[in-house]
Design an enzyme around this catalytic site. Structure first.
Site, mmCIF file in Angstrom:
data_model
loop_
_atom_site.group_PDB
_atom_site.id
_atom_site.type_symbol
_atom_site.label_atom_id
_atom_site.label_comp_id
_atom_site.label_asym_id
_atom_site.label_seq_id
_atom_site.Cartn_x
_atom_site.Cartn_y
_atom_site.Cartn_z
ATOM 1 N N ARG A 77 38.307 47.928 38.054
ATOM 2 C CA ARG A 77 39.612 48.206 37.470
ATOM 3 C C ARG A 77 39.525 48.101 35.949
ATOM 4 O O ARG A 77 38.760 47.314 35.416
ATOM 5 C CB ARG A 77 40.653 47.213 37.980
ATOM 6 C CG ARG A 77 41.104 47.455 39.418
ATOM 7 C CD ARG A 77 42.198 46.503 39.833
ATOM 8 N NE ARG A 77 41.734 45.129 39.823
ATOM 9 C CZ ARG A 77 41.958 44.248 38.870
ATOM 10 N NH1 ARG A 77 42.708 44.551 37.828
ATOM 11 N NH2 ARG A 77 41.485 43.023 38.949
ATOM 12 N N TYR A 217 37.328 54.839 40.975
ATOM 13 C CA TYR A 217 36.927 53.565 41.567
ATOM 14 C C TYR A 217 38.101 52.689 42.015
ATOM 15 O O TYR A 217 39.061 52.491 41.269
ATOM 16 C CB TYR A 217 36.078 52.755 40.571
ATOM 17 C CG TYR A 217 35.195 51.735 41.263
ATOM 18 C CD1 TYR A 217 33.894 52.060 41.638
ATOM 19 C CD2 TYR A 217 35.665 50.456 41.580
ATOM 20 C CE1 TYR A 217 33.089 51.148 42.297
ATOM 21 C CE2 TYR A 217 34.865 49.541 42.240
ATOM 22 C CZ TYR A 217 33.573 49.885 42.590
ATOM 23 O OH TYR A 217 32.773 48.983 43.247
ATOM 24 N N LYS A 226 46.628 48.505 44.594
ATOM 25 C CA LYS A 226 47.243 47.739 43.504
ATOM 26 C C LYS A 226 48.431 48.482 42.884
ATOM 27 O O LYS A 226 49.439 47.874 42.532
ATOM 28 C CB LYS A 226 46.210 47.432 42.420
ATOM 29 C CG LYS A 226 44.980 46.729 42.925
ATOM 30 C CD LYS A 226 45.317 45.426 43.591
ATOM 31 C CE LYS A 226 44.035 44.854 44.155
ATOM 32 N NZ LYS A 226 44.064 43.455 44.467
ATOM 33 N N HIS A 246 49.874 39.323 45.511
ATOM 34 C CA HIS A 246 48.411 39.444 45.608
ATOM 35 C C HIS A 246 47.891 38.266 46.437
ATOM 36 O O HIS A 246 47.331 37.313 45.899
ATOM 37 C CB HIS A 246 47.834 39.418 44.183
ATOM 38 C CG HIS A 246 46.386 39.781 44.091
ATOM 39 N ND1 HIS A 246 45.605 39.411 43.032
ATOM 40 C CD2 HIS A 246 45.578 40.484 44.919
ATOM 41 C CE1 HIS A 246 44.368 39.872 43.201
ATOM 42 N NE2 HIS A 246 44.328 40.522 44.342
ATOM 43 N N SER A 268 41.492 38.143 41.422
ATOM 44 C CA SER A 268 40.431 39.011 41.924
ATOM 45 C C SER A 268 39.085 38.275 41.929
ATOM 46 O O SER A 268 38.747 37.599 40.953
ATOM 47 C CB SER A 268 40.332 40.251 41.051
ATOM 48 O OG SER A 268 41.580 40.918 41.039
ATOM 49 N N CYS A 270 38.162 35.672 43.598
ATOM 50 C CA CYS A 270 38.279 34.214 43.600
ATOM 51 C C CYS A 270 38.450 33.646 45.001
ATOM 52 O O CYS A 270 38.860 32.498 45.165
ATOM 53 C CB CYS A 270 39.417 33.768 42.696
ATOM 54 S SG CYS A 270 39.055 34.010 40.950
ATOM 55 N N ASP A 293 44.278 40.614 50.967
ATOM 56 C CA ASP A 293 44.500 40.912 49.546
ATOM 57 C C ASP A 293 45.971 40.989 49.138
ATOM 58 O O ASP A 293 46.312 40.617 48.032
ATOM 59 C CB ASP A 293 43.798 42.231 49.184
ATOM 60 C CG ASP A 293 43.569 42.391 47.683
ATOM 61 O OD1 ASP A 293 43.031 41.463 47.061
ATOM 62 O OD2 ASP A 293 43.946 43.442 47.132
ATOM 63 N N ARG A 385 31.335 46.821 46.438
ATOM 64 C CA ARG A 385 32.372 46.571 47.452
ATOM 65 C C ARG A 385 32.046 47.263 48.765
ATOM 66 O O ARG A 385 31.321 48.250 48.805
ATOM 67 C CB ARG A 385 33.718 47.112 46.951
ATOM 68 C CG ARG A 385 34.211 46.469 45.644
ATOM 69 C CD ARG A 385 35.404 45.603 45.857
ATOM 70 N NE ARG A 385 35.751 44.820 44.690
ATOM 71 C CZ ARG A 385 36.689 43.880 44.701
ATOM 72 N NH1 ARG A 385 37.369 43.612 45.800
ATOM 73 N NH2 ARG A 385 36.961 43.177 43.622
HETATM 74 P P1 GTP Z 1 39.342 40.610 45.369
HETATM 75 O O1 GTP Z 1 38.987 41.503 46.493
HETATM 76 O O2 GTP Z 1 38.761 41.046 44.067
HETATM 77 O O3 GTP Z 1 40.814 40.395 45.230
HETATM 78 O O4 GTP Z 1 38.584 39.196 45.623
HETATM 79 P P2 GTP Z 1 38.857 37.976 46.621
HETATM 80 O O5 GTP Z 1 39.869 37.054 46.036
HETATM 81 O O6 GTP Z 1 39.095 38.470 47.991
HETATM 82 O O7 GTP Z 1 37.455 37.179 46.555
HETATM 83 P P3 GTP Z 1 36.285 37.035 47.649
HETATM 84 O O8 GTP Z 1 36.727 36.266 48.851
HETATM 85 O O9 GTP Z 1 35.705 38.374 47.888
HETATM 86 O O10 GTP Z 1 35.258 36.134 46.864
HETATM 87 C C1 GTP Z 1 34.726 36.532 45.622
HETATM 88 C C2 GTP Z 1 33.487 35.734 45.295
HETATM 89 O O11 GTP Z 1 33.770 34.334 45.318
HETATM 90 C C3 GTP Z 1 32.358 35.968 46.294
HETATM 91 O O12 GTP Z 1 31.143 36.093 45.595
HETATM 92 C C4 GTP Z 1 32.370 34.718 47.132
HETATM 93 O O13 GTP Z 1 31.100 34.426 47.650
HETATM 94 C C5 GTP Z 1 32.878 33.646 46.179
HETATM 95 N N1 GTP Z 1 33.643 32.587 46.907
HETATM 96 C C6 GTP Z 1 34.619 32.789 47.825
HETATM 97 N N2 GTP Z 1 35.067 31.620 48.330
HETATM 98 C C7 GTP Z 1 34.370 30.647 47.709
HETATM 99 C C8 GTP Z 1 34.381 29.211 47.798
HETATM 100 O O14 GTP Z 1 35.133 28.595 48.560
HETATM 101 N N3 GTP Z 1 33.525 28.551 46.964
HETATM 102 C C9 GTP Z 1 32.679 29.201 46.116
HETATM 103 N N4 GTP Z 1 31.872 28.474 45.341
HETATM 104 N N5 GTP Z 1 32.632 30.556 46.007
HETATM 105 C C10 GTP Z 1 33.465 31.266 46.791
HETATM 106 C C1 SPV Z 2 41.056 43.236 42.916
HETATM 107 O O1 SPV Z 2 40.500 43.491 41.840
HETATM 108 O O2 SPV Z 2 41.898 42.314 43.038
HETATM 109 C C2 SPV Z 2 40.702 44.012 44.114
HETATM 110 C C3 SPV Z 2 39.806 45.171 43.956
HETATM 111 O O3 SPV Z 2 41.176 43.705 45.198
HETATM 112 S S1 SPV Z 2 40.632 46.594 43.425
HETATM 113 O O4 SPV Z 2 41.169 47.287 44.612
HETATM 114 O O5 SPV Z 2 39.658 47.453 42.741
HETATM 115 O O6 SPV Z 2 41.724 46.257 42.563
HETATM 116 MN MN MN Z 3 42.434 41.783 45.066
#
Ligand code: GTP
Ligand code: SPV
Ligand code: MN
Length: 606
Positions: A77, A217, A226, A246, A268, A270, A293, A385
């Site tokens: 993004r 993308y 989003k 979110h 994002s 996290c 999400d 992704r």
């Molecule tokens: P978006 O799709 O961008 O909104 O991301 P998201 O909030 O769904 O994050 P996601 O669960 O994909 O995690 C993102 C990164 O954080 C990955 O590399 C995970 O491995 C890492 N991660 C997730 N949960 C944890 C946790 O509890 N501890 C740690 N240390 N890392 C974590």
């Molecule tokens: C985020 O960035 O929070 C996502 C990926 O979930 S995107 O759909 O590219 O915004």
């Molecule tokens: Mn997201």
């Protein structure tokens, strides 16, 4: 001149006129009205393979799946190119880029002129949420990208049924998208057409319109996600008294079979997808997935907030996803998936950092270069992704498509904070919880273009996604809390899985171990959970977090739950600056909460 058209054009007069206008302006070679069928999805994959956009993965390892590599200038993004074009700049607020809507329309109209020459214009009618659900919303996206069509098939509910539900109503979100790469006659296409240096992701909240140009993308181009489900929907939610957030949605079942539904707002990359699919390490507990999400929440007749997941798939972060960290995500993406910017193995599968314990001996990286362990480069892009259907998730909850949604008992706010913010802390009440949401901060990630690891305030994880003035958004949250009796409102929590020790190592093992925190929250929601009141909120009493069988350094639990008073006092100074941005649109209640926090912290220092 009529353009060759396939599929069944809608007879909805507003929709037909809107599409006609863009067809004559963009000058595509062909028009296709999407029906959402499996055959149409396969045709998109075929077109992408034919164009060199995608390569099929080995069908014995990853059936019906492809790898797509984007242009290196189009990988995430672009927040600095994202605009909220409200009529008045003050309605976009200090956290959004703004341009006068008429001026922006003119700029884009020019860019869109002839922008689809040599390409097909696809019309994608989609529903965010189960088709026909009272909480769902309809949108139509125009795009010239087969990649977008295929992704929308997985991420939303696309097709003819949506048009039937829409009927002749003009109430749909209009999303216009082009990659901005017209083709001259006989000009060969590139694998990932885009206009990388000239992207615009623009929103016209008053007319429920989106116009996106130049990027193919993720959230820039899959407009249901989003742009619609957060930026436009947040404005609709403000106007109509609900919440578009979110947030992940999970179902937590105790060993006794009692169920609670929990949402979580983390910025994002996290941890939303990971928490939504978590496999508890605490025996007897179960987590099932509703969404990973976005959550749309409306009050039910019983006065409680009910959430639906408006999406139908996961667009998940690949790096870090493994059979150890998130087996459910990997199992979901075992087939029928689109992988973007991952590395390619010698035997025709995908790979990314931490996917396997041992790195493959050689790979082709995401920019098609040979890669070996130790070569000093990442094999997958950090924002690589997977796009995968939610129904394939082994942990999907049976009620995930229930049109009335699920009643929410608790909401978590969290971010990446190396210090100061404890593992978990419960708000004293709704207003204090809204305060905690409004002061959330997190280190930036690769999900958006720009520097990674910089601390910034990201209220409610909505900084890049709130479609109006953030001060008004806080006020809206406060108002939602007054719409029902306090006992019917979800309890609010601030969590942080990312606190680090002096050697910069994570203090908390995270992932499945986060179930220990969920267990305490469940207990709090059901009248238990030993707790102590501190200056910042209610934290677990010593021993109240179940640590049976947890391998954790001695003293780490104390450190994880410690209230860092000097750290919080310094934080208050930063909150002053953060709050100052919102001027007189910052609700007085939040100013009062900040003053009260300062008083409590100062009382501790004595
Ligand atoms: P978006 O799709 O961008 O909104 O991301 P998201 O909030 O769904 O994050 P996601 O669960 O994909 O995690 C993102 C990164 O954080 C990955 O590399 C995970 O491995 C890492 N991660 C997730 N949960 C944890 C946790 O509890 N501890 C740690 N240390 N890392 C974590
Ligand atoms: C985020 O960035 O929070 C996502 C990926 O979930 S995107 O759909 O590219 O915004
Ligand atoms: Mn997201």
């Amino acid at each position: 001149m009529t353009v060759p058209t396939t599929g069944t054009p809608s007879t909805n007069p507003t929709l037909a006129a809107w599409v006609d206008d863009w067809v004559s302006h963009c000058q595509p070679d062909a028009v296709h009205w999407c029906d959402g069928s499996p055959a149409e999805y396969q045709e998109m994959l075929r077109l992408m393979v034919h164009a060199g956009t995608a390569i099929p993965l080995d069908a014995s390892k990853r059936p019906n799946s492809v790898l797509v590599r984007s242009d290196p200038g189009d990988v995430a993004r672009v927040e600095d190119r994202t605009y909220i074009c409200a009529r008045s700049q003050s309605d976009a607020g200090p956290t959004n880029n703004w341009t006068d809507p008429e001026q922006m329309r003119a700029t884009l109209r020019q860019l869109y002129a002839g922008c689809m020459k040599g390409r097909t214009l696809y019309v994608i009618p989609y529903s965010m949420g189960p088709v026909g659900s009272p909480i769902a919303g309809i949108g139509v996206e125009i795009t010239d990208s087969p990649y977008v069509v295929a992704n929308m098939h997985t991420m939303t509910r696309v097709g003819t049924r949506v048009l039937e539900v829409l009927g002749d109503s003009p109430a749909f979100v209009r999303g216009m998208h082009s990659v901005g790469a017209p083709l001259k006659e006989n000009q060969p296409d590139v694998p990932w057409p885009c206009d990388a240096s000239n992207k615009y992701i623009t929103h016209f909240p008053e007319t429920r319109e989106i116009q996106s140009y130049g990027s193919g993308y993720g959230g820039n181009a899959l407009l249901g996600k989003k742009c619609h489900a957060l930026r436009i929907a947040s404005v609709q939610a403000r106007d109509e008294g609900w919440l578009a957030e979110h947030m992940l949605i999970l179902k937590l079942t105790s060993p006794a079979g009692e169920v609670r539904y929990i949402t979580g707002a983390f910025p994002s990359a996290c941890g939303k997808t990971n928490l939504a699919m978590l496999i508890p390490t605490v025996p007897g507990w179960k987590v099932e997935t509703i969404g990973d999400d976005i959550a749309w929440m409306k009050f039910g007749p019983d006065g409680r907030l009910y959430a639906i997941n408006p999406e139908a798939g996961f667009f998940g972060v690949a790096p870090g996803t493994s059979m150890q960290s998130n087996p459910n995500a990997l199992l979901t993406a075992r087939a029928n998936s689109i992988f973007t910017n991952c590395a390619l193995t010698t035997d025709g599968d995908v790979w990314w950092e931490q996917m396997t314990e041992r790195e493959p001996a050689s790979l082709m990286d995401w920019i098609r270069r040979p890669w070996q362990p130790g070569c000093g480069r990442k094999a997958a892009h950090p924002n690589a992704r997977f796009t995968t259907p939610a129904r394939q998730c082994p942990a999907i909850a049976p009620e995930w498509e229930d049109p009335k949604g699920v009643p929410i008992s608790a909401m978590l706010f969290g971010g990446r904070r190396a210090g100061v913010v404890p593992l978990v802390c419960e708000a004293f009440g709704w207003q204090h919880g809204v305060f905690l949401g409004s002061i959330m901060s997190s280190e930036t990630t690769a999900a958006a273009a720009g520097k990674v690891g910089e601390l910034r305030f990201d209220p409610f994880a909505m900084l890049p996604f709130c479609g109006y003035h953030m001060g008004d958004y806080f006020a809206h949250w406060l108002k939602v809390g007054q719409r029902t009796s306090p006992d019917k409102l979800p309890r609010l929590y601030y969590v942080n899985w990312f606190r680090r020790d002096a050697e910069n190592r994570f203090l908390w093992p995270g992932y499945g171990e986060n179930s220990r925190v969920l267990k305490w929250i469940f207990e709090r929601c059901t009248g238990g959970g030993a707790a102590v009141q501190t200056a910042i909120g209610t934290v677990p009493a010593p021993g109240a977090i179940d640590t049976e069988g947890l391998a954790i350094a001695p003293g780490a639990m104390e450190e994880l739950l410690r209230v860092d008073v000097p750290g919080w006092l310094a934080n208050c100074e930063q909150i002053d600056t953060h709050y100052a941005r919102f001027g007189d649109r910052l609700p007085q209640a939040l100013r009062d909460e900040l003053a009260a926090l300062r008083r409590r912290l100062t009382a501790v220092v004595g």
